[in-house]
Design a protein around this motif. Structure first.
Motif, PDB file in Angstrom:
ATOM      1  N   THR A   9       0.826  -1.205   0.000  1.00 35.02           N
ATOM      2  CA  THR A   9       0.000   0.000   0.000  1.00 35.02           C
ATOM      3  C   THR A   9       0.861   1.257   0.000  1.00 35.02           C
ATOM      4  OG1 THR A   9      -1.736  -1.181   1.194  1.00 35.02           O
ATOM      5  CG2 THR A   9      -1.827   1.223   1.232  1.00 35.02           C
ATOM      6  N   ALA A  10       1.875   1.289   0.845  1.00 32.03           N
ATOM      7  CA  ALA A  10       2.775   2.454   0.877  1.00 32.03           C
ATOM      8  C   ALA A  10       3.488   2.625  -0.461  1.00 32.03           C
ATOM      9  CB  ALA A  10       3.795   2.289   1.999  1.00 32.03           C
ATOM     10  N   TYR A  11       3.913   1.531  -1.031  1.00 29.97           N
ATOM     11  CA  TYR A  11       4.577   1.556  -2.331  1.00 29.97           C
ATOM     12  C   TYR A  11       3.640   2.089  -3.411  1.00 29.97           C
ATOM     13  CZ  TYR A  11       6.730  -0.338  -6.550  1.00 29.97           C
ATOM     14  OH  TYR A  11       7.270  -0.494  -7.803  1.00 29.97           O
ATOM     15  N   ALA A  12       2.414   1.589  -3.423  1.00 30.41           N
ATOM     16  CA  ALA A  12       1.449   1.999  -4.443  1.00 30.41           C
ATOM     17  C   ALA A  12       1.088   3.470  -4.313  1.00 30.41           C
ATOM     18  CB  ALA A  12       0.198   1.135  -4.341  1.00 30.41           C
ATOM     19  N   ILE A  13       0.911   3.940  -3.102  1.00 33.42           N
ATOM     20  CA  ILE A  13       0.575   5.351  -2.901  1.00 33.42           C
ATOM     21  C   ILE A  13       1.713   6.237  -3.371  1.00 33.42           C
ATOM     22  CG2 ILE A  13       0.189   7.097  -1.113  1.00 33.42           C
ATOM     23  CD1 ILE A  13      -1.540   4.988   0.328  1.00 33.42           C
ATOM     24  N   ALA A  15       4.102   5.481  -5.523  1.00 28.08           N
ATOM     25  CA  ALA A  15       4.374   5.314  -6.953  1.00 28.08           C
ATOM     26  C   ALA A  15       3.270   5.867  -7.849  1.00 28.08           C
ATOM     27  CB  ALA A  15       4.599   3.837  -7.276  1.00 28.08           C
ATOM     28  N   THR A  16       2.112   6.209  -7.285  1.00 27.76           N
ATOM     29  CA  THR A  16       1.031   6.739  -8.117  1.00 27.76           C
ATOM     30  C   THR A  16       0.618   8.152  -7.745  1.00 27.76           C
ATOM     31  OG1 THR A  16      -0.626   5.673  -6.696  1.00 27.76           O
ATOM     32  CG2 THR A  16       0.072   4.487  -8.662  1.00 27.76           C
ATOM     33  N   PHE A  17       0.505   8.450  -6.459  1.00 26.89           N
ATOM     34  CA  PHE A  17       0.063   9.785  -6.062  1.00 26.89           C
ATOM     35  C   PHE A  17       1.131  10.846  -6.313  1.00 26.89           C
ATOM     36  CE2 PHE A  17      -3.362   7.566  -4.076  1.00 26.89           C
ATOM     37  CZ  PHE A  17      -4.387   8.486  -3.997  1.00 26.89           C
ATOM     38  N   VAL A  18       2.389  10.516  -6.099  1.00 33.48           N
ATOM     39  CA  VAL A  18       3.461  11.500  -6.340  1.00 33.48           C
ATOM     40  C   VAL A  18       3.543  11.879  -7.823  1.00 33.48           C
ATOM     41  CG1 VAL A  18       5.948  11.905  -6.191  1.00 33.48           C
ATOM     42  CG2 VAL A  18       4.742  10.873  -4.265  1.00 33.48           C
ATOM     43  N   PRO A  19       3.556  10.917  -8.764  1.00 32.81           N
ATOM     44  CA  PRO A  19       3.556  11.322 -10.178  1.00 32.81           C
ATOM     45  C   PRO A  19       2.312  12.114 -10.570  1.00 32.81           C
ATOM     46  CG  PRO A  19       4.212   9.041 -10.006  1.00 32.81           C
ATOM     47  CD  PRO A  19       3.757   9.470  -8.645  1.00 32.81           C
ATOM     48  N   TRP A  20       1.167  11.737 -10.022  1.00 31.37           N
ATOM     49  CA  TRP A  20      -0.058  12.470 -10.330  1.00 31.37           C
ATOM     50  C   TRP A  20       0.021  13.907  -9.809  1.00 31.37           C
ATOM     51  CZ3 TRP A  20      -3.904  14.549  -7.127  1.00 31.37           C
ATOM     52  CH2 TRP A  20      -5.050  14.997  -7.798  1.00 31.37           C
ATOM     53  N   ALA A  21       0.521  14.096  -8.586  1.00 31.71           N
ATOM     54  CA  ALA A  21       0.640  15.447  -8.017  1.00 31.71           C
ATOM     55  C   ALA A  21       1.661  16.279  -8.784  1.00 31.71           C
ATOM     56  CB  ALA A  21       1.016  15.357  -6.542  1.00 31.71           C
ATOM     57  N   VAL A  22       2.789  15.685  -9.155  1.00 32.73           N
ATOM     58  CA  VAL A  22       3.789  16.406  -9.946  1.00 32.73           C
ATOM     59  C   VAL A  22       3.218  16.754 -11.318  1.00 32.73           C
ATOM     60  CG1 VAL A  22       6.032  16.159 -11.101  1.00 32.73           C
ATOM     61  CG2 VAL A  22       5.774  15.492  -8.716  1.00 32.73           C
ATOM     62  N   GLY A  23       2.463  15.834 -11.920  1.00 32.41           N
ATOM     63  CA  GLY A  23       1.818  16.115 -13.195  1.00 32.41           C
ATOM     64  C   GLY A  23       0.830  17.259 -13.093  1.00 32.41           C
ATOM     65  N   ALA A  24       0.058  17.298 -12.006  1.00 35.04           N
ATOM     66  CA  ALA A  24      -0.891  18.402 -11.810  1.00 35.04           C
ATOM     67  C   ALA A  24      -0.154  19.721 -11.637  1.00 35.04           C
ATOM     68  CB  ALA A  24      -1.770  18.116 -10.593  1.00 35.04           C
ATOM     69  N   LEU A  25       0.925  19.712 -10.861  1.00 30.87           N
ATOM     70  CA  LEU A  25       1.699  20.937 -10.655  1.00 30.87           C
ATOM     71  C   LEU A  25       2.330  21.422 -11.956  1.00 30.87           C
ATOM     72  CD1 LEU A  25       2.897  22.989  -8.632  1.00 30.87           C
ATOM     73  CD2 LEU A  25       4.825  21.435  -8.396  1.00 30.87           C
ATOM     74  N   ALA A  64      -5.444   3.922  -9.675  1.00 28.81           N
ATOM     75  CA  ALA A  64      -4.088   3.526 -10.057  1.00 28.81           C
ATOM     76  C   ALA A  64      -3.338   2.945  -8.854  1.00 28.81           C
ATOM     77  CB  ALA A  64      -3.333   4.714 -10.640  1.00 28.81           C
ATOM     78  N   ALA A  65      -3.484   3.568  -7.690  1.00 30.21           N
ATOM     79  CA  ALA A  65      -2.825   3.049  -6.487  1.00 30.21           C
ATOM     80  C   ALA A  65      -3.372   1.682  -6.117  1.00 30.21           C
ATOM     81  CB  ALA A  65      -2.995   4.032  -5.326  1.00 30.21           C
ATOM     82  N   LEU A  66      -4.666   1.508  -6.260  1.00 31.95           N
ATOM     83  CA  LEU A  66      -5.271   0.206  -5.977  1.00 31.95           C
ATOM     84  C   LEU A  66      -4.728  -0.860  -6.923  1.00 31.95           C
ATOM     85  CD1 LEU A  66      -7.465  -1.278  -4.294  1.00 31.95           C
ATOM     86  CD2 LEU A  66      -9.043  -0.732  -6.131  1.00 31.95           C
ATOM     87  N   PHE A  67      -4.642  -0.534  -8.202  1.00 38.23           N
ATOM     88  CA  PHE A  67      -4.139  -1.479  -9.194  1.00 38.23           C
ATOM     89  C   PHE A  67      -2.667  -1.822  -8.938  1.00 38.23           C
ATOM     90  CE2 PHE A  67      -2.276  -2.508 -13.340  1.00 38.23           C
ATOM     91  CZ  PHE A  67      -3.119  -3.540 -13.720  1.00 38.23           C
ATOM     92  N   CYS A 131       6.645   7.779 -12.535  1.00 37.41           N
ATOM     93  CA  CYS A 131       6.085   6.513 -12.047  1.00 37.41           C
ATOM     94  C   CYS A 131       7.108   5.392 -12.199  1.00 37.41           C
ATOM     95  CB  CYS A 131       4.803   6.186 -12.800  1.00 37.41           C
ATOM     96  SG  CYS A 131       4.040   4.637 -12.288  1.00 37.41           S
ATOM     97  N   ALA A 132       7.779   5.347 -13.336  1.00 41.41           N
ATOM     98  CA  ALA A 132       8.803   4.310 -13.554  1.00 41.41           C
ATOM     99  C   ALA A 132       9.978   4.493 -12.600  1.00 41.41           C
ATOM    100  CB  ALA A 132       9.286   4.346 -14.998  1.00 41.41           C
ATOM    101  N   ALA A 133      10.440   5.719 -12.448  1.00 38.22           N
ATOM    102  CA  ALA A 133      11.598   5.978 -11.575  1.00 38.22           C
ATOM    103  C   ALA A 133      11.269   5.677 -10.115  1.00 38.22           C
ATOM    104  CB  ALA A 133      12.053   7.426 -11.739  1.00 38.22           C
ATOM    105  N   LEU A 134      10.120   6.118  -9.645  1.00 42.72           N
ATOM    106  CA  LEU A 134       9.744   5.845  -8.256  1.00 42.72           C
ATOM    107  C   LEU A 134       9.479   4.360  -8.028  1.00 42.72           C
ATOM    108  CD1 LEU A 134       7.435   8.829  -7.318  1.00 42.72           C
ATOM    109  CD2 LEU A 134       9.641   8.262  -6.340  1.00 42.72           C
TER     110      LEU A 134
END
Length: 164
Positions: A9-13, A15-25, A64-67, A131-134
């Motif tokens: 769960t920590a890994y998924a969060i 690996a998905t939320f950080v790229p999404w937040a950076v993409g939004a920024l 995405a985090a769930l997947f 996402c790939a790097a993280l």
């Protein structure tokens, strides 16, 4: 041996939320921060919030985090780059599906085209590379990668070691 559900769960969060937040920024800075209104007279913040803070847009990182979390927990892999590739393809696949469903629900005629445009924007706003790097960077510290020595990537179907 698969990762514990807490680590997955920590890994998924991460690996998905950080790229999404950076993409939004980056999307806000690069696309919307011009300050000019769009064709309908909306400000750039209204356009940005409609694109990135809608129900569909906020559902994407959760799905995405769930997947990715289920993949990390259920399908362990001995190679961090295989894991990174699998997670990035999964992230892109969830993005395509969520975008297509979003545009279909909005009544857009070319929903699949818009979904691929969204995927292209994800590439330019560094979501996919991040996402790939993280995924690769966090696989070791969170012990998502299996540490078995008997995993031979060149083994054939019968499990015999590959000829070298």
């Amino acid at each position: 041996m698969s990762a514990s559900p807490a680590k997955a769960t920590a890994y998924a969060i991460a690996a998905t939320f950080v790229p999404w937040a950076v993409g939004a920024l980056l999307s806000f800075v690069l696309i919307y921060a011009g300050g000019y209104p769009d064709d309908e007279g909306e400000s750039s913040w209204e356009t940005f919030s409609g694109d990135w803070l809608s129900d569909w847009a906020l559902a994407f990182p959760v799905l995405a985090a769930l997947f990715v979390g289920v993949l990390a927990w259920a399908r362990p892999t001995p190679h961090r780059w295989l894991l990174a590739t699998r997670n990035t393809v999964g992230y892109a696949g969830v993005l395509l599906v969520v975008s297509a469903v979003r545009f279909l629900s909005d009544g857009a005629g070319e929903a699949v085209d818009y979904a691929f445009v969204t995927l292209l924007i994800a590439l330019f706003t560094l979501q996919l590379p991040l996402c790939a790097a993280l995924s690769a960077a966090l696989a070791g510290p969170l012990r998502i990668v299996t540490d078995t020595d008997d995993a031979d990537p060149g083994a054939d179907v019968a499990g015999e070691p590959a000829a070298r």
